[in-house]
Design an enzyme around this catalytic site. Structure first.
Site, mmCIF file in Angstrom:
data_model
loop_
_atom_site.group_PDB
_atom_site.id
_atom_site.type_symbol
_atom_site.label_atom_id
_atom_site.label_comp_id
_atom_site.label_asym_id
_atom_site.label_seq_id
_atom_site.Cartn_x
_atom_site.Cartn_y
_atom_site.Cartn_z
ATOM 1 N N TYR A 196 0.821 -1.211 0.000
ATOM 2 C CA TYR A 196 0.000 0.000 0.000
ATOM 3 C C TYR A 196 0.855 1.262 0.000
ATOM 4 O O TYR A 196 1.891 1.307 0.668
ATOM 5 C CB TYR A 196 -0.905 0.017 1.238
ATOM 6 C CG TYR A 196 -1.779 1.250 1.288
ATOM 7 C CD1 TYR A 196 -2.956 1.300 0.559
ATOM 8 C CD2 TYR A 196 -1.401 2.373 2.010
ATOM 9 C CE1 TYR A 196 -3.743 2.426 0.563
ATOM 10 C CE2 TYR A 196 -2.183 3.510 2.020
ATOM 11 C CZ TYR A 196 -3.352 3.536 1.296
ATOM 12 O OH TYR A 196 -4.121 4.663 1.298
ATOM 13 N N TRP A 247 1.035 5.729 -1.607
ATOM 14 C CA TRP A 247 0.675 6.750 -2.595
ATOM 15 C C TRP A 247 1.691 6.910 -3.705
ATOM 16 O O TRP A 247 1.387 7.490 -4.732
ATOM 17 C CB TRP A 247 0.477 8.086 -1.885
ATOM 18 C CG TRP A 247 -0.927 8.325 -1.486
ATOM 19 C CD1 TRP A 247 -1.698 7.532 -0.685
ATOM 20 C CD2 TRP A 247 -1.750 9.431 -1.875
ATOM 21 N NE1 TRP A 247 -2.948 8.090 -0.539
ATOM 22 C CE2 TRP A 247 -2.998 9.257 -1.253
ATOM 23 C CE3 TRP A 247 -1.542 10.552 -2.655
ATOM 24 C CZ2 TRP A 247 -4.047 10.171 -1.401
ATOM 25 C CZ3 TRP A 247 -2.579 11.465 -2.803
ATOM 26 C CH2 TRP A 247 -3.822 11.261 -2.190
HETATM 27 N N1 LIG Z 1 -1.872 7.801 12.691
HETATM 28 C C1 LIG Z 1 -2.289 7.895 11.425
HETATM 29 N N2 LIG Z 1 -1.730 7.129 10.479
HETATM 30 C C2 LIG Z 1 -2.138 7.231 9.192
HETATM 31 C C3 LIG Z 1 -3.149 8.137 8.842
HETATM 32 C C4 LIG Z 1 -3.747 8.922 9.865
HETATM 33 O O1 LIG Z 1 -4.656 9.736 9.619
HETATM 34 N N3 LIG Z 1 -3.275 8.781 11.144
HETATM 35 N N4 LIG Z 1 -3.549 8.247 7.534
HETATM 36 C C5 LIG Z 1 -3.391 7.082 6.699
HETATM 37 C C6 LIG Z 1 -3.641 7.410 5.304
HETATM 38 S S1 LIG Z 1 -5.141 8.170 4.952
HETATM 39 C C7 LIG Z 1 -2.778 7.099 4.325
HETATM 40 S S2 LIG Z 1 -3.283 7.315 2.688
HETATM 41 C C8 LIG Z 1 -1.455 6.516 4.602
HETATM 42 C C9 LIG Z 1 -0.359 7.036 3.670
HETATM 43 O O2 LIG Z 1 0.707 6.164 3.682
HETATM 44 P P1 LIG Z 1 1.718 6.055 2.438
HETATM 45 O O3 LIG Z 1 0.979 6.204 1.164
HETATM 46 O O4 LIG Z 1 2.542 4.854 2.627
HETATM 47 O O5 LIG Z 1 2.587 7.358 2.690
HETATM 48 P P2 LIG Z 1 3.595 8.133 1.763
HETATM 49 O O6 LIG Z 1 4.422 8.976 2.643
HETATM 50 O O7 LIG Z 1 2.858 8.820 0.669
HETATM 51 O O8 LIG Z 1 4.529 6.972 1.195
HETATM 52 C C10 LIG Z 1 4.866 6.838 -0.123
HETATM 53 C C11 LIG Z 1 6.280 6.290 -0.221
HETATM 54 O O9 LIG Z 1 6.540 5.972 -1.578
HETATM 55 C C12 LIG Z 1 7.809 6.510 -1.958
HETATM 56 N N5 LIG Z 1 7.727 6.789 -3.405
HETATM 57 C C13 LIG Z 1 7.268 7.893 -4.030
HETATM 58 N N6 LIG Z 1 7.323 7.740 -5.356
HETATM 59 C C14 LIG Z 1 7.829 6.511 -5.592
HETATM 60 C C15 LIG Z 1 8.107 5.763 -6.771
HETATM 61 O O10 LIG Z 1 7.889 6.204 -7.895
HETATM 62 N N7 LIG Z 1 8.610 4.502 -6.614
HETATM 63 C C16 LIG Z 1 8.855 3.971 -5.390
HETATM 64 N N8 LIG Z 1 9.347 2.733 -5.313
HETATM 65 N N9 LIG Z 1 8.611 4.666 -4.259
HETATM 66 C C17 LIG Z 1 8.084 5.902 -4.364
HETATM 67 C C18 LIG Z 1 8.000 7.729 -1.123
HETATM 68 O O11 LIG Z 1 9.374 8.047 -1.003
HETATM 69 C C19 LIG Z 1 7.343 7.291 0.199
HETATM 70 O O12 LIG Z 1 8.267 6.660 1.038
HETATM 71 O O13 LIG Z 1 -1.091 6.785 5.959
HETATM 72 C C20 LIG Z 1 -2.069 6.324 6.882
HETATM 73 N N10 LIG Z 1 -1.560 6.442 8.230
HETATM 74 N N1 LIG Z 2 -1.574 18.420 2.948
HETATM 75 C C1 LIG Z 2 -2.016 17.157 2.906
HETATM 76 N N2 LIG Z 2 -3.254 16.893 2.431
HETATM 77 C C2 LIG Z 2 -3.718 15.616 2.386
HETATM 78 C C3 LIG Z 2 -2.923 14.526 2.800
HETATM 79 C C4 LIG Z 2 -1.604 14.832 3.309
HETATM 80 O O1 LIG Z 2 -0.853 13.924 3.709
HETATM 81 N N3 LIG Z 2 -1.202 16.133 3.338
HETATM 82 N N4 LIG Z 2 -3.402 13.239 2.733
HETATM 83 C C5 LIG Z 2 -4.511 12.977 1.828
HETATM 84 C C6 LIG Z 2 -5.143 11.689 2.150
HETATM 85 S S1 LIG Z 2 -4.322 10.272 1.721
HETATM 86 C C7 LIG Z 2 -6.362 11.575 2.718
HETATM 87 S S2 LIG Z 2 -7.042 10.034 2.977
HETATM 88 C C8 LIG Z 2 -7.134 12.751 3.098
HETATM 89 C C9 LIG Z 2 -7.663 12.568 4.516
HETATM 90 O O2 LIG Z 2 -8.670 13.456 4.802
HETATM 91 P P1 LIG Z 2 -9.208 13.501 6.302
HETATM 92 O O3 LIG Z 2 -9.199 12.157 6.892
HETATM 93 O O4 LIG Z 2 -10.495 14.207 6.284
HETATM 94 O O5 LIG Z 2 -8.075 14.425 6.948
HETATM 95 P P2 LIG Z 2 -7.389 14.532 8.375
HETATM 96 O O6 LIG Z 2 -6.467 15.693 8.251
HETATM 97 O O7 LIG Z 2 -6.818 13.252 8.816
HETATM 98 O O8 LIG Z 2 -8.559 14.913 9.347
HETATM 99 C C10 LIG Z 2 -9.276 16.117 9.168
HETATM 100 C C11 LIG Z 2 -9.778 16.613 10.505
HETATM 101 O O9 LIG Z 2 -10.697 15.714 11.094
HETATM 102 C C12 LIG Z 2 -10.770 16.051 12.475
HETATM 103 N N5 LIG Z 2 -11.101 14.894 13.267
HETATM 104 C C13 LIG Z 2 -10.292 13.901 13.675
HETATM 105 N N6 LIG Z 2 -10.982 13.005 14.425
HETATM 106 C C14 LIG Z 2 -12.250 13.449 14.472
HETATM 107 C C15 LIG Z 2 -13.439 12.971 15.100
HETATM 108 O O10 LIG Z 2 -13.480 11.922 15.729
HETATM 109 N N7 LIG Z 2 -14.557 13.719 14.919
HETATM 110 C C16 LIG Z 2 -14.578 14.870 14.199
HETATM 111 N N8 LIG Z 2 -15.715 15.514 14.065
HETATM 112 N N9 LIG Z 2 -13.460 15.344 13.626
HETATM 113 C C17 LIG Z 2 -12.330 14.648 13.756
HETATM 114 C C18 LIG Z 2 -9.402 16.569 12.849
HETATM 115 O O11 LIG Z 2 -9.536 17.777 13.566
HETATM 116 C C19 LIG Z 2 -8.686 16.705 11.538
HETATM 117 O O12 LIG Z 2 -7.982 17.924 11.389
HETATM 118 O O13 LIG Z 2 -6.321 13.926 3.083
HETATM 119 C C20 LIG Z 2 -5.565 14.067 1.887
HETATM 120 N N10 LIG Z 2 -4.975 15.389 1.916
HETATM 121 MO MO LIG Z 3 -5.294 8.508 2.665
#
Ligand SMILES: Nc1nc2c(c(=O)[nH]1)N[C@H]1C(S)=C(S)[C@@H](COP(=O)(O)OP(=O)(O)OC[C@H]3O[C@@H](n4cnc5c(=O)[nH]c(N)nc54)[C@H](O)[C@@H]3O)O[C@H]1N2
Ligand SMILES: Nc1nc2c(c(=O)[nH]1)N[C@H]1C(S)=C(S)[C@@H](COP(=O)(O)OP(=O)(O)OC[C@H]3O[C@@H](n4cnc5c(=O)[nH]c(N)nc54)[C@H](O)[C@@H]3O)O[C@H]1N2
Ligand SMILES: [Mo]
Length: 769
Positions: free
Chosen positions: A111, A113
């Site tokens: 998994y 991005w």
């Molecule tokens: N506590 C907590 N944990 C969370 C979340 C949260 O809200 N709270 N959010 C979750 C969510 S929504 C998500 S989507 C995940 C994100 O988790 P990831 O998608 O795993 O996070 P990224 O940092 O985007 O990791 C992408 C990696 O791919 C590498 N990369 C980029 N381009 C390339 C390429 O072309 N080839 C290769 N081989 N590598 C590449 C980058 O260097 C990086 O290390 O995290 C989750 N984890």
């Molecule tokens: N700049 C930036 N933008 C991103 C990403 C990033 O890594 N960086 N990641 C992208 C990805 S992969 C995803 S999946 C989306 C995620 O999109 P979201 O999951 O919506 O984003 P978060 O920033 O994790 O959370 C947004 C807000 O939800 C509120 N929140 C947390 N827990 C609760 C709760 O229990 N109740 C309520 N009411 N509010 C709560 C927090 O205050 C938080 O700031 O964002 C995307 N956008």
């Molecule tokens: Mo995500």
């Protein structure tokens, strides 16, 4: 002579300024109304000391001791080897594991991005390579929205992501909407992002237009800045993880006052009566009234009843973000938000009803979709096995164990070779110490990375990859109606190669090189994918030919117009003619199917379950602060944590943690101090930022700081840098989705008044040359 070249990333399109092969700057594009500052900061990381420059193999693994040393992975040093040797090691090991343990012993769920690009999509490259070689165990759903993806098809039918084209766009909200109630807010910081690319950031201006048109916004969130100041939103600082209770209280108020949309519920929904019995407390003796909800959520009773009245009197839109479902019982707020919208009277009416994920990326609410764009072709995976994406540590620790998943029983496979490409599990997974222990079990871990991040340090074989700046490609983001060219703007660092080239060489060694590449070079692939897109769109779309596109570096895709299947407007108009793709053809307020699974943690209708960790639970006595680990404003997850924007945001080298001044004062913590967050699972340092925009009892620490553990795998051991997953729990949302529940974690915070350890997150491991 300076040259200006087009750059496309998940955080937008930019212009690279290059001179004699050197990348000087990355600049915003003139036609982007709100460019992300992450782009210009990429330059600092492009060639920093953390780049992986040559293939490297972990010493213990090279010595033939893959399992020796309980905590060898993540602690050992590395030995650099030639590409020849590295490719031989990987292909031999794949052959050995497949022959000895079967194809399902190879994990390719990988998994993450990765980077934008139609050809160089890391996961697509990996999975085609592994599928052609015999198959692999896959993963299902995302860390983003696993609970939503599994529950929503039961409730409104259709593809898990079909809601994107079924909810009102910002333009419609501006024109017709009156009231938006956003559970989890509408954080503009998140709209910097769109998976696959983003030519112009528009969410900010579209939101502003709604406000200017008179739409009122309510921000139900523990954090005030989850809505932009210009929205002038009412802030309801809810206790985290209690949104379902708030919505139930609102729904109860509507029901007992007869304000609910009886006509829509009767004609277009099924099972409202069963649910109404629950609301009224017929079985459990607990009416889910406003007073009940107020006790749980920390909101005023009058606020809850007021919301019930306003939602029903106005053209209203009930919004949920993704964070509310990345939590224990995360299915419930999603399901309940649909039910609340169905009761409120605006479902299927212009600019009203229900929607999810507005402003979680600059796509949702901006456009309903875009025409298909060709990507590197996948092939069917011969292995049917998969794990729910967030159950990776469970699979490694407990092969053979069975788990529930959406009405099925799954047996966790025995994984012997883990192949990760384009993701960073040692940032994204919950409870990283548990993952570090689980990670010691497979025979071999292969990782393609550009930087020595924590996942690279935990690998056996690290193959250095070219970044998105170091290869030719083109891309179009989700719902983004632009194709953007991505010419190489710098040479790959050190000996790094593209994922495609690595897999092509491996496939050749394994005897299926031709099948993998179809005898095309990388530049031929880029041209081929573009021309296929152009041909599929036909003459009317009038896309320029490839050379012209490459010169101009952008091309506009035709707009996608409806009708889209599963429309709530059509359902309201005629539910017989336009049924939803649910068993009843209606919105399932009660789902007989989910009910038939018999889960004790996900009943047949939306239900309030007390979260495993929350401020109202017993554990809050010991750990009185709720950790909100949301998305970082300064980077994309862990990507470019070593970029300028993220590095500039650090406080004394640590990730910033925001606390309410009252919580800080009670602990003797001042702005700018280094603090230690801890609970039974782990601890981390972070730099304190005080703000009354965070509700008392809540601390906010973004995801993505590269994990820097002193003793990886040792529970409680310190992370010097500030990754919240050193504290979160690896606990599934429920038996239905098995999704990640990162946002259900309690912690305590204290001043760190000991000598500050150096942050080693950006320092490569010991390497022998
Ligand atoms: N506590 C907590 N944990 C969370 C979340 C949260 O809200 N709270 N959010 C979750 C969510 S929504 C998500 S989507 C995940 C994100 O988790 P990831 O998608 O795993 O996070 P990224 O940092 O985007 O990791 C992408 C990696 O791919 C590498 N990369 C980029 N381009 C390339 C390429 O072309 N080839 C290769 N081989 N590598 C590449 C980058 O260097 C990086 O290390 O995290 C989750 N984890
Ligand atoms: N700049 C930036 N933008 C991103 C990403 C990033 O890594 N960086 N990641 C992208 C990805 S992969 C995803 S999946 C989306 C995620 O999109 P979201 O999951 O919506 O984003 P978060 O920033 O994790 O959370 C947004 C807000 O939800 C509120 N929140 C947390 N827990 C609760 C709760 O229990 N109740 C309520 N009411 N509010 C709560 C927090 O205050 C938080 O700031 O964002 C995307 N956008
Ligand atoms: Mo995500």
């Amino acid at each position: 002579m300076e040259r200006r070249l087009s750059v496309a990333t998940h955080w937008g399109s930019f212009v690279a300024v290059v001179e004699s092969g050197r990348l000087l700057r990355i600049e915003p594009r003139g036609d982007d109304p709100a460019p992300s500052p992450i782009g210009p900061g990429m330059v600092r990381a492009a060639e920093d000391g953390a780049r992986v420059l040559r293939p490297a193999v972990r010493k213990g693994w090279l010595d033939g001791l893959p399992r020796v040393g309980e905590r060898a992975r993540g602690s050992d040093g590395f030995v650099e080897v030639s590409w020849e040797d590295a490719l031989t090691l990987v292909s031999d090991e794949l052959r050995r594991v497949r022959a000895r343990h079967g194809d399902g012993a190879v994990f390719g769920g990988s998994y993450g991005w990765a980077s934008a690009g139609a050809l160089h999509h890391a996961q697509g490259q990996l999975q085609r390579f592994l599928a052609l070689g015999g198959g692999y165990t896959d993963s299902r759903n995302t860390y983003s929205t696993a609970a939503l993806e599994v529950v929503l098809p039961h409730v409104i039918g259709g593809h898990p992501w079909s809601y994107q084209s079924r909810m009102p766009l910002w333009d419609e909200i501006a024109e017709h909407g009156e009231l938006v109630v956003a559970f989890g807010g509408l954080a503009l910081k998140n709209s910097q992002i769109n998976p696959g690319g983003l030519a112009r950031h528009r969410t900010g201006e579209l939101q502003r237009r709604c406000r200017e048109a008179g739409v009122r916004f309510v921000n139900v969130s523990p954090i005030r800045r989850d809505t932009a100041d210009f929205l002038d939103a009412e802030w309801l600082p809810i206790v985290p993880n209690t949104d379902t209770a708030a919505m139930l209280g609102i729904a109860h108020t509507m029901l007992v006052n007869g304000w609910h949309d009886e006509d829509f519920l009767r004609r277009c929904c099924t099972g409202f009566d069963r649910f109404a019995g629950y609301l009224l407390g017929e079985a459990d003796g607990v009416p889910k009234d406003a007073a009940w909800a107020a006790r749980i959520t920390g909101l005023d009773r009058d606020t809850i009843t007021g919301l019930a009245r306003r939602l029903t009197e106005r053209r209203s839109l009930v919004m949920v973000n993704y964070a509310v479902q990345r939590a224990d019982h995360g299915e419930q707020p999603i399901w309940m938000s649909v039910v609340l919208a169905a009761m409120a009277g605006s479902m299927g009416r212009p600019g009203g009803g229900w929607g999810a994920g507005y402003a979680t990326m600059d796509a949702t609410g901006v456009a309903p979709g875009r025409p298909p764009v060709a990507s590197f072709p996948g092939v069917p995976n011969p292995v049917p096995d998969f794990i729910p994406v967030a159950r990776i540590a469970d699979a490694l620790l407990h092969p053979g164990r069975t788990i529930d998943y959406d009405g099925r029983r799954l047996t966790l496979p025995e994984l012997r070779l883990v192949y990760w490409c384009g993701g960073n599990p040692f940032h994204h997974h919950q409870d990283l110490h548990r993952l570090a222990r689980a990670w010691q079990t497979p025979d071999t871990v292969v990782v393609h990375e550009a930087w020595w991040n924590t996942t690279a340090k935990f690998a056996d074989i690290v193959l250095p990859v070219a970044t998105g700046l170091e290869r030719d490609d083109f891309t179009a983001g989700f719902c983004d109606p632009h194709l953007t060219a991505m010419p190489k703007v710098r040479e790959p660092a050190g000996e790094s190669r593209t994922d495609h080239r690595i897999f092509a060489d491996l496939a050749a060694r394994l005897g299926y090189g031709r099948e993998f590449t179809e005898s095309r070079s990388e530049s031929e692939w880029v041209r081929h994918l573009y021309e296929r897109t152009r041909a599929a769109l036909g003459d009317e779309a009038a896309l320029p030919d490839f050379d012209e596109f490459w010169r101009r570096s952008t091309a506009e895709l035709p707009a996608l117009t409806g009708p889209f299947p599963g429309s709530f407007a059509a359902l309201r108009a005629d539910p017989e003619r336009f049924p939803l793709a649910t068993p009843s053809g209606r919105i399932e307020v009660f789902s007989a199917e989910v009910d038939s699974f018999g889960y004790d943690d996900c009943a047949g209708h939306p239900t309030w379950y007390e979260p495993a960790e929350w401020l109202g639970g017993d554990l809050a006595g010991r750990y009185p602060l709720h950790l909100v680990s949301n998305q970082p404003a300064s980077r994309l997850h862990s990507q470019y944590d070593n970029g300028g924007r993220s590095l500039d945001s650090k406080v004394r080298g640590r990730e910033p943690v925001t606390l309410n001044p009252s919580d800080a004062a009670a602990r003797g913590i001042e702005d700018g101090a280094v603090v230690r967050l801890h609970n039974d699972r782990g601890s981390c340092l972070a730099g304190a930022v005080l703000s009354d925009e965070v509700r008392p009892g809540v601390v906010q620490l973004s995801t993505g700081a590269w994990w820097d553990p002193v003793r990886p795998g040792r529970g409680g051991s310190l992370d010097r840098h500030g990754n919240p997953n050193s504290l979160t729990a690896d606990r599934p949302c429920s038996r239905l989705s098995q999704g990640p529940s990162a946002l259900s974690a309690l912690v305590e915070v204290e001043l760190h008044d000991e000598p500050l350890p150096d942050v080693l997150a950006f320092v490569p491991p010991p390497i022998e040359h």
